[in-house]
Design a protein around this motif. Sequence first.
Motif, mmCIF file in Angstrom:
data_model
loop_
_atom_site.group_PDB
_atom_site.id
_atom_site.type_symbol
_atom_site.label_atom_id
_atom_site.label_comp_id
_atom_site.label_asym_id
_atom_site.label_seq_id
_atom_site.Cartn_x
_atom_site.Cartn_y
_atom_site.Cartn_z
ATOM 1 N N ARG A 84 0.981 -1.116 0.054
ATOM 2 C CA ARG A 84 -0.002 -0.134 -0.001
ATOM 3 C C ARG A 84 0.649 1.386 0.028
ATOM 4 O O ARG A 84 2.005 1.272 0.348
ATOM 5 C CB ARG A 84 -0.978 -0.054 1.299
ATOM 6 C CG ARG A 84 -0.483 -0.220 2.537
ATOM 7 C CD ARG A 84 -1.547 -0.291 3.860
ATOM 8 N NE ARG A 84 -0.885 -0.904 4.970
ATOM 9 C CZ ARG A 84 -0.386 -0.092 5.770
ATOM 10 N NH1 ARG A 84 -0.062 1.151 5.519
ATOM 11 N NH2 ARG A 84 -0.040 -0.565 6.990
ATOM 12 N N LEU A 85 0.127 2.256 -0.364
ATOM 13 C CA LEU A 85 0.668 3.576 -0.468
ATOM 14 C C LEU A 85 0.546 4.495 0.812
ATOM 15 O O LEU A 85 1.246 5.414 1.018
ATOM 16 C CB LEU A 85 0.173 4.227 -1.973
ATOM 17 C CG LEU A 85 0.733 3.662 -3.349
ATOM 18 C CD1 LEU A 85 0.228 4.715 -4.295
ATOM 19 C CD2 LEU A 85 1.910 3.216 -3.296
ATOM 20 N N TYR A 86 -0.570 4.425 1.155
ATOM 21 C CA TYR A 86 -1.034 4.959 2.614
ATOM 22 C C TYR A 86 -0.184 4.699 3.656
ATOM 23 O O TYR A 86 0.240 3.346 3.599
ATOM 24 C CB TYR A 86 -2.492 4.687 2.858
ATOM 25 C CG TYR A 86 -3.382 5.047 1.803
ATOM 26 C CD1 TYR A 86 -3.376 6.558 1.250
ATOM 27 C CD2 TYR A 86 -4.485 4.260 1.305
ATOM 28 C CE1 TYR A 86 -4.458 6.834 0.138
ATOM 29 C CE2 TYR A 86 -5.399 4.391 0.522
ATOM 30 C CZ TYR A 86 -5.221 5.792 -0.238
ATOM 31 O OH TYR A 86 -6.078 5.979 -1.199
ATOM 32 N N GLY A 87 -0.016 5.445 4.581
ATOM 33 C CA GLY A 87 0.636 5.243 5.958
ATOM 34 C C GLY A 87 -0.247 4.534 6.734
ATOM 35 O O GLY A 87 -1.422 4.609 6.516
ATOM 36 N N ASP A 88 0.089 3.919 8.146
ATOM 37 C CA ASP A 88 -0.599 3.179 8.889
ATOM 38 C C ASP A 88 -1.940 3.968 9.109
ATOM 39 O O ASP A 88 -3.240 3.298 9.125
ATOM 40 C CB ASP A 88 0.045 2.836 9.929
ATOM 41 C CG ASP A 88 0.827 1.841 9.644
ATOM 42 O OD1 ASP A 88 0.912 1.372 8.846
ATOM 43 O OD2 ASP A 88 1.906 1.529 10.464
ATOM 44 N N ALA A 89 -1.935 5.371 9.636
ATOM 45 C CA ALA A 89 -2.883 5.944 10.124
ATOM 46 C C ALA A 89 -4.002 6.212 9.110
ATOM 47 O O ALA A 89 -5.218 6.069 9.293
ATOM 48 C CB ALA A 89 -2.535 7.229 10.879
ATOM 49 N N GLU A 90 -3.555 6.758 7.888
ATOM 50 C CA GLU A 90 -4.428 6.909 6.603
ATOM 51 C C GLU A 90 -5.163 5.646 6.120
ATOM 52 O O GLU A 90 -6.284 5.650 5.718
ATOM 53 C CB GLU A 90 -3.563 7.811 5.647
ATOM 54 C CG GLU A 90 -4.492 8.229 4.481
ATOM 55 C CD GLU A 90 -3.630 9.158 3.602
ATOM 56 O OE1 GLU A 90 -4.591 9.554 2.833
ATOM 57 O OE2 GLU A 90 -2.413 9.064 3.541
ATOM 58 N N GLU A 287 3.375 -9.130 14.131
ATOM 59 C CA GLU A 287 3.383 -8.145 15.347
ATOM 60 C C GLU A 287 2.581 -6.979 14.966
ATOM 61 O O GLU A 287 1.905 -6.342 15.973
ATOM 62 C CB GLU A 287 4.672 -7.869 15.442
ATOM 63 C CG GLU A 287 5.253 -6.937 16.667
ATOM 64 C CD GLU A 287 4.757 -7.669 18.089
ATOM 65 O OE1 GLU A 287 4.470 -6.751 19.049
ATOM 66 O OE2 GLU A 287 5.021 -8.802 18.039
ATOM 67 N N GLU A 288 2.519 -6.449 13.844
ATOM 68 C CA GLU A 288 1.687 -5.350 13.506
ATOM 69 C C GLU A 288 0.357 -5.480 13.811
ATOM 70 O O GLU A 288 -0.551 -4.617 14.203
ATOM 71 C CB GLU A 288 1.922 -4.987 11.939
ATOM 72 C CG GLU A 288 3.224 -4.313 11.633
ATOM 73 C CD GLU A 288 3.614 -3.981 10.060
ATOM 74 O OE1 GLU A 288 2.813 -4.492 9.384
ATOM 75 O OE2 GLU A 288 4.630 -3.801 9.886
ATOM 76 N N GLU A 289 -0.344 -6.680 13.160
ATOM 77 C CA GLU A 289 -1.495 -6.976 13.440
ATOM 78 C C GLU A 289 -2.031 -7.091 15.019
ATOM 79 O O GLU A 289 -3.162 -6.739 15.390
ATOM 80 C CB GLU A 289 -1.783 -8.441 12.827
ATOM 81 C CG GLU A 289 -1.723 -8.442 11.162
ATOM 82 C CD GLU A 289 -2.074 -9.783 10.535
ATOM 83 O OE1 GLU A 289 -2.171 -10.917 11.590
ATOM 84 O OE2 GLU A 289 -1.745 -9.922 9.391
#
Length: 321
Positions: A84-90, A287-289
Amino acid sequence: MNSRAFREFKTGVGQANHFLITIMIGLDAVEDGAEKRESFKTTWNPENRTNSVVRSKTYAIKSALAWTVDNLDMYLRLCNREPRLYGDAESAEIADTGHSIYKKFRCVINNHKKIALDKSAYVDLLISWRNNTVHFDAENQLMHASLDYFRNIPADDVVVNKYHLDVNQMLDRFKRGECPTFKEMATLISMTIHFVEELDGILLRDMDQYRFLETSLIKLLKSEMETSALSFRNTTPEKRKKKIIQLFVAAGISEDFYNEDGERFLDEVVNLKQDEFIHKVQEKRKEEEKKAEENKELPPQLPLRGRRKKGWRILLLYRYR
């Protein structure tokens, strides 16, 4: 460099104006007396050619309106697919918008203030006009920023002069719920392409390049298991780096794409065997999930001042009950 999402968008809508012009020319020929070919086995005998042509042109413009918005929606969705191109928050914000293209649009223009208003205002109008045309009882209104832009647009504006556009008539037509003219539709399509191109450049520039390349390489390895890019047999880190770069080039990532984070990824991945790299990324994603789930479970926190007041209130109730 353009993203895969932009290339998909351009494939869908890049020649929309050309197609619309072709349809208009064909309909003009029908009005002038053109008949259907004998090989076209269907019944066609309009009572009034002129009325039929006018209604068909309206249908073509409305179809172009819906098609352009649908391709914009596809682009914004593809930007949120791995890699993906978006950051985590977006990314989380976009996911929360559901099926609403307008909410996705508002999300990206709020997060990327550098997008030029002379492009976003036209996209705002495009989406609102499409929603009001396609959805029963829809009454979308333009954002204040878009209205201010159109109301104060200078007479020497490049877009207005290029398309011989009357902005006031266009806004009046929108308010009355009428169909855009061909000229207005052509402008909306063109400005939407410019908007997506600008947004794509911003997303590519600002994204987490390390994560993007990491996910891209995982996908490439899964689809091309025969690649020797991460093979340590009779090779050196420099040679492996060149192989990985060429693998990315074949996937549409140009050689001049890499920033500092991208170079760091390349320098680190060449020292990992394929199974080590895949295991590392899988553990990282788990870990991210896990963190994402933990954040979802946390109750919303009151501001500090609010928490103090609530605490004192509970204490007083306890002491004087």
